[in-house]
Design a protein around this motif. Sequence first.
Motif, PDB file in Angstrom:
ATOM      1  N   ALA A 134      25.909  72.044  32.045  1.00  0.00           N
ATOM      2  CA  ALA A 134      26.855  70.934  31.906  1.00  0.00           C
ATOM      3  C   ALA A 134      27.923  71.255  30.871  1.00  0.00           C
ATOM      4  N   ALA A 135      27.512  71.813  29.735  1.00  0.00           N
ATOM      5  CA  ALA A 135      28.477  72.170  28.694  1.00  0.00           C
ATOM      6  C   ALA A 135      29.428  73.267  29.184  1.00  0.00           C
ATOM      7  N   ALA A 136      28.874  74.246  29.886  1.00  0.00           N
ATOM      8  CA  ALA A 136      29.709  75.343  30.376  1.00  0.00           C
ATOM      9  C   ALA A 136      30.700  74.858  31.432  1.00  0.00           C
ATOM     10  N   LEU A 137      30.251  74.011  32.357  1.00  0.00           N
ATOM     11  CA  LEU A 137      31.142  73.498  33.400  1.00  0.00           C
ATOM     12  C   LEU A 137      32.235  72.615  32.811  1.00  0.00           C
ATOM     13  N   CYS A 138      31.877  71.815  31.819  1.00  0.00           N
ATOM     14  CA  CYS A 138      32.877  70.968  31.168  1.00  0.00           C
ATOM     15  C   CYS A 138      33.921  71.824  30.454  1.00  0.00           C
ATOM     16  N   GLY A 139      33.451  72.862  29.739  1.00  0.00           N
ATOM     17  CA  GLY A 139      34.388  73.756  29.073  1.00  0.00           C
ATOM     18  C   GLY A 139      35.281  74.495  30.057  1.00  0.00           C
ATOM     19  N   TYR A 140      34.703  74.889  31.198  1.00  0.00           N
ATOM     20  CA  TYR A 140      35.498  75.578  32.232  1.00  0.00           C
ATOM     21  C   TYR A 140      36.573  74.657  32.800  1.00  0.00           C
ATOM     22  N   ARG A 141      36.198  73.401  33.036  1.00  0.00           N
ATOM     23  CA  ARG A 141      37.172  72.457  33.593  1.00  0.00           C
ATOM     24  C   ARG A 141      38.326  72.234  32.616  1.00  0.00           C
ATOM     25  N   LEU A 142      38.020  72.123  31.339  1.00  0.00           N
ATOM     26  CA  LEU A 142      39.061  71.904  30.343  1.00  0.00           C
ATOM     27  C   LEU A 142      39.937  73.142  30.155  1.00  0.00           C
ATOM     28  N   ALA A 143      39.400  74.314  30.491  1.00  0.00           N
ATOM     29  CA  ALA A 143      40.153  75.554  30.298  1.00  0.00           C
ATOM     30  C   ALA A 143      41.042  75.899  31.489  1.00  0.00           C
ATOM     31  N   LEU A 144      40.960  75.118  32.570  1.00  0.00           N
ATOM     32  CA  LEU A 144      41.790  75.388  33.745  1.00  0.00           C
ATOM     33  C   LEU A 144      43.233  74.972  33.485  1.00  0.00           C
ATOM     34  N   SER A 150      42.243  80.038  31.806  1.00  0.00           N
ATOM     35  CA  SER A 150      42.825  80.634  30.604  1.00  0.00           C
ATOM     36  C   SER A 150      41.697  81.092  29.681  1.00  0.00           C
ATOM     37  N   PRO A 151      41.497  82.413  29.501  1.00  0.00           N
ATOM     38  CA  PRO A 151      40.395  82.888  28.647  1.00  0.00           C
ATOM     39  C   PRO A 151      40.486  82.380  27.221  1.00  0.00           C
ATOM     40  N   GLY A 152      41.691  82.381  26.654  1.00  0.00           N
ATOM     41  CA  GLY A 152      41.832  81.895  25.285  1.00  0.00           C
ATOM     42  C   GLY A 152      41.514  80.417  25.161  1.00  0.00           C
ATOM     43  N   GLY A 233      47.677  93.876  40.481  1.00  0.00           N
ATOM     44  CA  GLY A 233      48.350  94.949  41.202  1.00  0.00           C
ATOM     45  C   GLY A 233      47.400  95.886  41.917  1.00  0.00           C
ATOM     46  N   LEU A 234      46.197  96.023  41.413  1.00  0.00           N
ATOM     47  CA  LEU A 234      45.192  96.877  42.059  1.00  0.00           C
ATOM     48  C   LEU A 234      44.411  96.151  43.148  1.00  0.00           C
ATOM     49  N   GLY A 235      44.782  94.905  43.417  1.00  0.00           N
ATOM     50  CA  GLY A 235      44.166  94.189  44.531  1.00  0.00           C
ATOM     51  C   GLY A 235      42.959  93.350  44.177  1.00  0.00           C
ATOM     52  N   VAL A 236      42.741  93.064  42.906  1.00  0.00           N
ATOM     53  CA  VAL A 236      41.604  92.262  42.486  1.00  0.00           C
ATOM     54  C   VAL A 236      42.024  90.802  42.367  1.00  0.00           C
ATOM     55  N   GLY A 237      41.253  89.913  43.002  1.00  0.00           N
ATOM     56  CA  GLY A 237      41.490  88.481  42.834  1.00  0.00           C
ATOM     57  C   GLY A 237      40.974  88.037  41.474  1.00  0.00           C
ATOM     58  N   VAL A 238      41.861  88.053  40.475  1.00  0.00           N
ATOM     59  CA  VAL A 238      41.426  87.869  39.089  1.00  0.00           C
ATOM     60  C   VAL A 238      40.732  86.529  38.886  1.00  0.00           C
ATOM     61  N   SER A 239      41.332  85.458  39.378  1.00  0.00           N
ATOM     62  CA  SER A 239      40.756  84.125  39.159  1.00  0.00           C
ATOM     63  C   SER A 239      39.379  83.999  39.804  1.00  0.00           C
ATOM     64  N   ARG A 240      39.272  84.428  41.037  1.00  0.00           N
ATOM     65  CA  ARG A 240      37.995  84.293  41.751  1.00  0.00           C
ATOM     66  C   ARG A 240      36.923  85.153  41.114  1.00  0.00           C
ATOM     67  N   GLN A 241      37.248  86.397  40.808  1.00  0.00           N
ATOM     68  CA  GLN A 241      36.257  87.292  40.203  1.00  0.00           C
ATOM     69  C   GLN A 241      35.870  86.819  38.801  1.00  0.00           C
ATOM     70  N   SER A 242      36.826  86.275  38.051  1.00  0.00           N
ATOM     71  CA  SER A 242      36.509  85.765  36.713  1.00  0.00           C
ATOM     72  C   SER A 242      35.535  84.601  36.798  1.00  0.00           C
ATOM     73  N   VAL A 243      35.751  83.713  37.764  1.00  0.00           N
ATOM     74  CA  VAL A 243      34.854  82.567  37.935  1.00  0.00           C
ATOM     75  C   VAL A 243      33.451  83.037  38.317  1.00  0.00           C
ATOM     76  N   LEU A 244      33.356  83.989  39.230  1.00  0.00           N
ATOM     77  CA  LEU A 244      32.047  84.487  39.654  1.00  0.00           C
ATOM     78  C   LEU A 244      31.299  85.151  38.494  1.00  0.00           C
ATOM     79  N   LEU A 245      32.005  85.974  37.744  1.00  0.00           N
ATOM     80  CA  LEU A 245      31.363  86.687  36.646  1.00  0.00           C
ATOM     81  C   LEU A 245      31.000  85.735  35.501  1.00  0.00           C
ATOM     82  N   LEU A 246      31.884  84.800  35.190  1.00  0.00           N
ATOM     83  CA  LEU A 246      31.559  83.822  34.159  1.00  0.00           C
ATOM     84  C   LEU A 246      30.394  82.942  34.582  1.00  0.00           C
ATOM     85  N   GLY A 247      30.350  82.584  35.870  1.00  0.00           N
ATOM     86  CA  GLY A 247      29.225  81.799  36.366  1.00  0.00           C
ATOM     87  C   GLY A 247      27.907  82.531  36.202  1.00  0.00           C
ATOM     88  N   ALA A 248      27.896  83.827  36.526  1.00  0.00           N
ATOM     89  CA  ALA A 248      26.681  84.620  36.347  1.00  0.00           C
ATOM     90  C   ALA A 248      26.298  84.727  34.880  1.00  0.00           C
TER      91      ALA A 248
END
Length: 334
Positions: A134-144, A150-152, A233-248
Amino acid sequence: MTDSRKKMRACIVLAILAALLILGIWVDINAGYRHISPEEIWNILWGKGEKGVRFTLLQLRLPRVLASLLAGAGLSVSGCVIQGVSRNEMAEPGILGINAGAGLFVAAFIVFFPGTGLSLPLILPLLAFAGSLAAALCGYRLALTRRGLSPGRLLLTGIAMSTVLSSVTTMLMLRMSDSEYAFVQNWLAGSLWGADWPNIRILSTGLLILLVFVFYKSRTLNVLALGHQTATGLGVGVSRQSVLLLGAAVAMSSLCCAVGGGFSFVGLVCPHLARRLTGSNYRLLLPAAALTGAVLMTFSDIISRTLLSPDEIPVGIVAAVIGAPYFLYLCIKT
């Protein structure tokens, strides 16, 4: 240094860390009033041996050893992934409010359901896990933002949420009895209170799945480390991959927090140490971080059980005492 020499050095480092972990497991198993010989361990594994020794090994010491090393490995890899995705070396699971969220849910349950919190060992890990998520999801929502995550901003909101949730937890603890207050305080300090076989099965299964996924994404982490524009530029979906990795990463740290309690510095210091030993290639860095965290927590458990024997120190406090001086040295040197 050539790539082949770097890989050779990394393999040597991994072998040394694995040897230290095996040594730590052996010492941790025998950290107590009763020494267990290799012959007795062999007999117990084959269903033989004395009942008292079998109970000591299988029900008391082995679950605690496994809980400590699994928590160390999970938290360290989680911190490594969070640092890689956010591109911030100060990032770690505790900063995102994960520990504070778990502590708040546990404290609230004990306050509003008195007399049941200490007798429900299966409900408290679920509550801690739910609070972490819950804390992580709330923080993620506020960081969108309009441009995505936004990582920072994620780190700043995590720090703010952690402060607020910790303050609310402290207020709730003032309403507890002495025994309940001591329980929650030990839990927040990282006492490995959930070191039993049902929790070990859940923790090991969850971590195995998540670690395999993160190791599979090691190349993606290497690309994300190059920066947002380069990765795109190298073809990586940054937003999607960041969400997946942060979720893990959040799921890993939540599992560890639910079973072991609040741990500080493990997810911050161990990735730094692993990076200095093996370099920044995540294909080698992630296994090194897992082994480093497992070694740190295993030896912290040894110290916590033997330093003030027969009394015990929460493992999280020992890990912080070990990790904090190294981190200060690292900050001064760099």
